[in-house]
Scaffold this active site. Structure first.
Site, PDB file in Angstrom:
ATOM      1  N   GLU A 114     118.366  41.714  66.085  1.00 44.62           N
ATOM      2  CA  GLU A 114     117.180  40.930  66.444  1.00 44.62           C
ATOM      3  C   GLU A 114     117.398  40.165  67.743  1.00 44.62           C
ATOM      4  O   GLU A 114     116.494  40.038  68.555  1.00 44.62           O
ATOM      5  CB  GLU A 114     116.800  39.964  65.313  1.00 44.62           C
ATOM      6  N   THR A 167     114.564  43.124  75.335  1.00 43.78           N
ATOM      7  CA  THR A 167     115.171  44.411  75.715  1.00 43.78           C
ATOM      8  C   THR A 167     114.585  45.532  74.856  1.00 43.78           C
ATOM      9  O   THR A 167     114.335  45.341  73.669  1.00 43.78           O
ATOM     10  CB  THR A 167     116.705  44.338  75.521  1.00 43.78           C
ATOM     11  N   GLY A 217     121.566  41.411  79.968  1.00 41.17           N
ATOM     12  CA  GLY A 217     120.903  40.260  80.591  1.00 41.17           C
ATOM     13  C   GLY A 217     120.743  39.083  79.634  1.00 41.17           C
ATOM     14  O   GLY A 217     121.127  39.171  78.464  1.00 41.17           O
ATOM     15  N   TYR A 269     111.109  33.152  65.443  1.00 41.33           N
ATOM     16  CA  TYR A 269     111.035  34.593  65.252  1.00 41.33           C
ATOM     17  C   TYR A 269     112.300  35.121  64.570  1.00 41.33           C
ATOM     18  O   TYR A 269     112.225  35.819  63.548  1.00 41.33           O
ATOM     19  CB  TYR A 269     110.823  35.322  66.601  1.00 41.33           C
ATOM     20  N   ASP A 323     106.055  38.479  66.917  1.00 37.92           N
ATOM     21  CA  ASP A 323     106.567  38.848  68.245  1.00 37.92           C
ATOM     22  C   ASP A 323     105.399  39.425  69.054  1.00 37.92           C
ATOM     23  O   ASP A 323     104.248  39.402  68.596  1.00 37.92           O
ATOM     24  CB  ASP A 323     107.744  39.832  68.123  1.00 37.92           C
TER      25      ASP A 323
END
Ligand code: SF4
Length: 337
Positions: free
Chosen positions: A44, A50, A88, A125, A143
């Site tokens: 998650e 991504t 990232g 989330y 989301d």
């Protein structure tokens, strides 16, 4: 549809259709083969910002290196960042480790929403996703995919950037949630958004809940959801130098107190090595961070003397170093000619 969300029988039919569709059409993804909260949590966190296809190899490699909370808690930072390098948003990796250390202190994985939410890097989330998928607790997730599906199902006209609209959709998600199978249900709604209720041109003909969809009934599915206008992205040009010698590459490491990417290794920028002799341009690519687009040109170059602060690193060990994403992308080009 908003009113219909209070009609119990209709809601049950909608849930049933969505869950049946999910059972038949869900993608086989590695984190769907487990109920282990550690593995679900890692997936998650990786999936925030991504794409699924990009996450899969990282997920598998990460779990090979850090198979449980204890291994993650003890990992040296450079090893952790190397495993995350390319995904990232590196604060996610650092927060994972902070949370792993807290879990080791607790001596058991937190099993409810509030204890999960209290961990570093875990917001609404992630807490809802882990609580519902790993522990079967009735917490709806919200989301980007879910926001889009719900705003279409209910023909929501307000911007999904607005807090009031999000709150309204959160309440809808709560009413819609299947309390007996919340994990499956949340994943089904996310899967619908990812594979059928697409941002542009949703595939309504393949949608298991199209008969309950108000946007489709009104012919508005391509107009919704309403998004507040995003600011125009900033564009920054960068030139990176690829200086190689005997299978080694010239790199520099960001200091530990660097505001961004502390401890990461980088290729030199052109202005850092003014004496470099540029030979040819070997690659050009874009790299986007939030609202900035970096247009990166990679130049093969040579130097007579290594400037202070730079060092040679063998190509063979690059995989074990935390490299910034731009350095990784530049080094992935077919450069060793
Ligand atoms: Fe999305 Fe179309 Fe299904 Fe409505 S009918 S939920 S717009 S795919």
């Amino acid at each position: 549809m908003a009113a219909e969300m209070n009609n119990g029988a209709r809601l049950r039919r909608l849930r049933g259709r969505l869950l049946d569709w999910y059972a038949r059409h869900k993608r086989d993804l590695p984190w769907r083969r487990t109920r282990d909260p550690y593995r679900i949590w890692i997936s998650e966190v990786m999936l925030q910002q991504t794409r699924v296809a990009a996450v899969i190899p990282y997920y598998e490699r990460f779990l090979d290196r850090f198979p449980d909370v204890g291994a993650l808690a003890e990992a040296p930072e450079q090893r952790l960042l190397a495993a995350w390098s390319g995904l990232g948003y590196y604060s996610r990796a650092r927060n994972l480790q902070k949370a792993a250390r807290a879990i080791v202190e607790l001596r058991r994985f937190p099993r409810d929403y509030d204890s999960l939410r209290a961990l570093a890097g875990i917001g609404d989330y992630t807490a809802s996703a882990v609580a519902s998928i790993a522990f079967g607790l009735p917490h709806p997730v919200l989301d980007g995919n879910v926001l889009r599906v719900l705003s279409r199902l209910t023909a929501e006209r307000g911007s999904i950037q607005s807090q009031a609209v999000r709150q309204r959709l959160r309440e809808t998600a709560g009413r819609l949630l299947d309390a007996k199978r919340p994990g499956e249900f949340n994943q089904a709604l996310m899967e619908l958004g990812a594979t059928v209720c697409l941002p542009k041109r949703p595939l309504c003909g393949q949608c298991p809940v199209s008969r309950y969809c108000e946007a489709r009934r009104q012919g508005q599915q391509n107009e919704l959801p309403v998004n507040a206008v995003r600011p125009t992205p900033r564009r920054i040009e960068k030139q990176l130098l690829l200086i190689e010698q005997d299978g080694k590459v010239l790199l520099w490491q960001r200091p530990a107190d660097s505001r961004r990417l502390a401890g990461f290794w980088e290729l030199p920028e052109r202005q850092q090595v003014p004496s470099a002799e540029v030979q040819e341009s070997v690659a050009r690519f874009r790299h986007t961070i939030v609202n900035t687009v970096y247009v990166v040109q990679v130049l093969r170059a040579a130097v007579q003397r290594i400037p202070r602060g730079f060092g040679w690193k063998s190509r063979k060990i690059l995989e074990r170093l935390p490299l910034s994403t731009t350095a990784k992308k530049a080094l992935a080009r077919p450069l060793g000619r």
